[in-house]
Design a protein around this motif. Structure first.
Motif, PDB file in Angstrom:
ATOM      1  N   ARG A 174     -34.859  -0.095 -38.646  1.00 32.82           N
ATOM      2  CA  ARG A 174     -34.125  -1.289 -39.061  1.00 32.82           C
ATOM      3  C   ARG A 174     -32.669  -1.166 -38.666  1.00 32.82           C
ATOM      4  O   ARG A 174     -31.938  -0.374 -39.220  1.00 32.82           O
ATOM      5  CB  ARG A 174     -34.215  -1.468 -40.567  1.00 32.82           C
ATOM      6  CG  ARG A 174     -35.342  -2.330 -40.997  1.00 32.82           C
ATOM      7  CD  ARG A 174     -35.215  -2.689 -42.440  1.00 32.82           C
ATOM      8  NE  ARG A 174     -35.400  -1.500 -43.255  1.00 32.82           N
ATOM      9  CZ  ARG A 174     -35.013  -1.365 -44.501  1.00 32.82           C
ATOM     10  NH1 ARG A 174     -34.427  -2.341 -45.101  1.00 32.82           N
ATOM     11  NH2 ARG A 174     -35.218  -0.266 -45.155  1.00 32.82           N
ATOM     12  N   LYS A 175     -32.256  -1.945 -37.729  1.00 31.29           N
ATOM     13  CA  LYS A 175     -30.858  -1.970 -37.347  1.00 31.29           C
ATOM     14  C   LYS A 175     -30.227  -3.187 -38.019  1.00 31.29           C
ATOM     15  O   LYS A 175     -30.815  -4.273 -38.033  1.00 31.29           O
ATOM     16  CB  LYS A 175     -30.741  -2.081 -35.839  1.00 31.29           C
ATOM     17  CG  LYS A 175     -31.455  -0.968 -35.099  1.00 31.29           C
ATOM     18  CD  LYS A 175     -30.629  -0.484 -33.963  1.00 31.29           C
ATOM     19  CE  LYS A 175     -31.293   0.546 -33.107  1.00 31.29           C
ATOM     20  NZ  LYS A 175     -31.851   1.673 -33.678  1.00 31.29           N
ATOM     21  N   PRO A 176     -29.034  -3.019 -38.598  1.00 33.16           N
ATOM     22  CA  PRO A 176     -28.400  -4.157 -39.262  1.00 33.16           C
ATOM     23  C   PRO A 176     -28.156  -5.289 -38.270  1.00 33.16           C
ATOM     24  O   PRO A 176     -27.741  -5.056 -37.150  1.00 33.16           O
ATOM     25  CB  PRO A 176     -27.078  -3.603 -39.781  1.00 33.16           C
ATOM     26  CG  PRO A 176     -27.042  -2.169 -39.456  1.00 33.16           C
ATOM     27  CD  PRO A 176     -28.235  -1.830 -38.636  1.00 33.16           C
ATOM     28  N   GLN A 177     -28.452  -6.493 -38.698  1.00 32.23           N
ATOM     29  CA  GLN A 177     -28.267  -7.657 -37.846  1.00 32.23           C
ATOM     30  C   GLN A 177     -26.870  -8.218 -38.060  1.00 32.23           C
ATOM     31  O   GLN A 177     -26.427  -8.404 -39.183  1.00 32.23           O
ATOM     32  CB  GLN A 177     -29.302  -8.714 -38.180  1.00 32.23           C
ATOM     33  CG  GLN A 177     -29.221  -9.931 -37.305  1.00 32.23           C
ATOM     34  CD  GLN A 177     -30.292 -10.949 -37.653  1.00 32.23           C
ATOM     35  OE1 GLN A 177     -31.099 -10.722 -38.536  1.00 32.23           O
ATOM     36  NE2 GLN A 177     -30.295 -12.064 -36.965  1.00 32.23           N
ATOM     37  N   SER A 178     -26.192  -8.469 -36.981  1.00 32.32           N
ATOM     38  CA  SER A 178     -24.850  -9.026 -37.059  1.00 32.32           C
ATOM     39  C   SER A 178     -24.905 -10.472 -37.527  1.00 32.32           C
ATOM     40  O   SER A 178     -25.768 -11.242 -37.121  1.00 32.32           O
ATOM     41  CB  SER A 178     -24.175  -8.967 -35.691  1.00 32.32           C
ATOM     42  OG  SER A 178     -22.953  -9.673 -35.732  1.00 32.32           O
ATOM     43  N   LEU A 179     -23.977 -10.830 -38.397  1.00 33.15           N
ATOM     44  CA  LEU A 179     -23.879 -12.210 -38.866  1.00 33.15           C
ATOM     45  C   LEU A 179     -22.855 -13.002 -38.058  1.00 33.15           C
ATOM     46  O   LEU A 179     -22.617 -14.179 -38.330  1.00 33.15           O
ATOM     47  CB  LEU A 179     -23.513 -12.230 -40.351  1.00 33.15           C
ATOM     48  CG  LEU A 179     -24.534 -11.593 -41.282  1.00 33.15           C
ATOM     49  CD1 LEU A 179     -24.045 -11.639 -42.711  1.00 33.15           C
ATOM     50  CD2 LEU A 179     -25.881 -12.264 -41.162  1.00 33.15           C
ATOM     51  N   ARG A 180     -22.271 -12.347 -37.073  1.00 35.41           N
ATOM     52  CA  ARG A 180     -21.273 -13.009 -36.253  1.00 35.41           C
ATOM     53  C   ARG A 180     -21.913 -14.191 -35.525  1.00 35.41           C
ATOM     54  O   ARG A 180     -22.940 -14.075 -34.888  1.00 35.41           O
ATOM     55  CB  ARG A 180     -20.702 -12.026 -35.251  1.00 35.41           C
ATOM     56  CG  ARG A 180     -19.597 -12.596 -34.441  1.00 35.41           C
ATOM     57  CD  ARG A 180     -18.994 -11.567 -33.550  1.00 35.41           C
ATOM     58  NE  ARG A 180     -17.903 -12.153 -32.808  1.00 35.41           N
ATOM     59  CZ  ARG A 180     -17.105 -11.492 -32.055  1.00 35.41           C
ATOM     60  NH1 ARG A 180     -17.264 -10.195 -31.920  1.00 35.41           N
ATOM     61  NH2 ARG A 180     -16.141 -12.086 -31.416  1.00 35.41           N
ATOM     62  N   GLY A 181     -21.301 -15.315 -35.638  1.00 36.33           N
ATOM     63  CA  GLY A 181     -21.781 -16.511 -34.963  1.00 36.33           C
ATOM     64  C   GLY A 181     -22.914 -17.227 -35.674  1.00 36.33           C
ATOM     65  O   GLY A 181     -23.519 -18.128 -35.105  1.00 36.33           O
ATOM     66  N   ILE A 182     -23.193 -16.841 -36.913  1.00 42.04           N
ATOM     67  CA  ILE A 182     -24.326 -17.438 -37.623  1.00 42.04           C
ATOM     68  C   ILE A 182     -24.140 -18.943 -37.831  1.00 42.04           C
ATOM     69  O   ILE A 182     -25.112 -19.684 -37.863  1.00 42.04           O
ATOM     70  CB  ILE A 182     -24.576 -16.709 -38.960  1.00 42.04           C
ATOM     71  CG1 ILE A 182     -25.944 -17.081 -39.521  1.00 42.04           C
ATOM     72  CG2 ILE A 182     -23.491 -17.014 -39.973  1.00 42.04           C
ATOM     73  CD1 ILE A 182     -26.376 -16.217 -40.685  1.00 42.04           C
ATOM     74  N   TRP A 183     -22.903 -19.387 -37.957  1.00 39.99           N
ATOM     75  CA  TRP A 183     -22.646 -20.818 -38.198  1.00 39.99           C
ATOM     76  C   TRP A 183     -22.357 -21.575 -36.903  1.00 39.99           C
ATOM     77  O   TRP A 183     -22.128 -22.778 -36.932  1.00 39.99           O
ATOM     78  CB  TRP A 183     -21.462 -20.983 -39.151  1.00 39.99           C
ATOM     79  CG  TRP A 183     -21.719 -20.363 -40.482  1.00 39.99           C
ATOM     80  CD1 TRP A 183     -21.164 -19.219 -40.960  1.00 39.99           C
ATOM     81  CD2 TRP A 183     -22.610 -20.827 -41.499  1.00 39.99           C
ATOM     82  NE1 TRP A 183     -21.655 -18.937 -42.208  1.00 39.99           N
ATOM     83  CE2 TRP A 183     -22.550 -19.912 -42.566  1.00 39.99           C
ATOM     84  CE3 TRP A 183     -23.451 -21.917 -41.605  1.00 39.99           C
ATOM     85  CZ2 TRP A 183     -23.288 -20.064 -43.724  1.00 39.99           C
ATOM     86  CZ3 TRP A 183     -24.191 -22.068 -42.758  1.00 39.99           C
ATOM     87  CH2 TRP A 183     -24.116 -21.151 -43.791  1.00 39.99           C
ATOM     88  N   ARG A 184     -22.393 -20.872 -35.774  1.00 36.90           N
ATOM     89  CA  ARG A 184     -22.081 -21.513 -34.493  1.00 36.90           C
ATOM     90  C   ARG A 184     -23.055 -22.669 -34.234  1.00 36.90           C
ATOM     91  O   ARG A 184     -24.250 -22.550 -34.441  1.00 36.90           O
ATOM     92  CB  ARG A 184     -22.197 -20.497 -33.363  1.00 36.90           C
ATOM     93  CG  ARG A 184     -21.700 -21.026 -32.047  1.00 36.90           C
ATOM     94  CD  ARG A 184     -21.774 -19.991 -30.957  1.00 36.90           C
ATOM     95  NE  ARG A 184     -21.280 -18.717 -31.461  1.00 36.90           N
ATOM     96  CZ  ARG A 184     -21.735 -17.528 -31.076  1.00 36.90           C
ATOM     97  NH1 ARG A 184     -22.674 -17.438 -30.183  1.00 36.90           N
ATOM     98  NH2 ARG A 184     -21.253 -16.417 -31.582  1.00 36.90           N
ATOM     99  N   GLY A 185     -22.516 -23.778 -33.796  1.00 34.40           N
ATOM    100  CA  GLY A 185     -23.348 -24.925 -33.468  1.00 34.40           C
ATOM    101  C   GLY A 185     -23.584 -25.874 -34.631  1.00 34.40           C
ATOM    102  O   GLY A 185     -24.127 -26.955 -34.430  1.00 34.40           O
ATOM    103  N   LEU A 186     -23.214 -25.476 -35.833  1.00 33.92           N
ATOM    104  CA  LEU A 186     -23.379 -26.357 -36.987  1.00 33.92           C
ATOM    105  C   LEU A 186     -22.129 -27.208 -37.163  1.00 33.92           C
ATOM    106  O   LEU A 186     -21.013 -26.729 -36.993  1.00 33.92           O
ATOM    107  CB  LEU A 186     -23.647 -25.557 -38.258  1.00 33.92           C
ATOM    108  CG  LEU A 186     -24.974 -24.824 -38.316  1.00 33.92           C
ATOM    109  CD1 LEU A 186     -25.086 -24.060 -39.618  1.00 33.92           C
ATOM    110  CD2 LEU A 186     -26.129 -25.798 -38.185  1.00 33.92           C
ATOM    111  N   ASP A 187     -22.322 -28.443 -37.503  1.00 38.12           N
ATOM    112  CA  ASP A 187     -21.200 -29.352 -37.708  1.00 38.12           C
ATOM    113  C   ASP A 187     -21.112 -29.663 -39.195  1.00 38.12           C
ATOM    114  O   ASP A 187     -21.739 -30.605 -39.686  1.00 38.12           O
ATOM    115  CB  ASP A 187     -21.411 -30.626 -36.889  1.00 38.12           C
ATOM    116  CG  ASP A 187     -20.213 -31.551 -36.958  1.00 38.12           C
ATOM    117  OD1 ASP A 187     -19.092 -31.056 -37.200  1.00 38.12           O
ATOM    118  OD2 ASP A 187     -20.402 -32.765 -36.787  1.00 38.12           O
ATOM    119  N   ILE A 188     -20.351 -28.847 -39.914  1.00 40.94           N
ATOM    120  CA  ILE A 188     -20.193 -29.026 -41.352  1.00 40.94           C
ATOM    121  C   ILE A 188     -18.860 -29.717 -41.596  1.00 40.94           C
ATOM    122  O   ILE A 188     -17.807 -29.213 -41.215  1.00 40.94           O
ATOM    123  CB  ILE A 188     -20.245 -27.674 -42.090  1.00 40.94           C
ATOM    124  CG1 ILE A 188     -21.590 -27.009 -41.821  1.00 40.94           C
ATOM    125  CG2 ILE A 188     -20.022 -27.866 -43.585  1.00 40.94           C
ATOM    126  CD1 ILE A 188     -21.699 -25.611 -42.361  1.00 40.94           C
TER     127      ILE A 188
END
Length: 81
Positions: free
Chosen positions: A46-60
């Motif tokens: 299990r390698k930790p998954q990066s959360l970087r860019g998780i919100w990319r592409g969402l228009d909030i």
């Protein structure tokens, strides 16, 4: 433990059969030795998954955020707590 014959295949069923022959103390010792090994192997897989860019592409929008806040606070404070 060495196998009597190198062509013997070790299976979970064979291991479980052998463990039934162990005393309770030996079963506990087996668990104490095997759990850390399993833990190390699982952590290596299990390698930790990066959360970087998780919100990319969402228009909030600000309106979206305000709507969620309104929904969350709608029943606050509650009398039943």
């Amino acid at each position: 433990m060495t196998l009597a014959n190198s062509s013997d295949i070790v299976t979970v069923d064979k291991i479980l059969e052998l463990t039934t022959q162990l005393s309770v103390a030996d079963k506990l010792r087996l668990i104490e030795r095997i759990v850390p090994q399993i833990d190390r192997e699982v952590k290596a897989i299990r390698k930790p998954q990066s959360l970087r860019g998780i919100w990319r592409g969402l228009d909030i929008t600000d309106e979206d955020i305000q709507g969620v806040r309104t929904e969350m606070w709608r029943n606050f404070p509650r009398e039943d707590i």
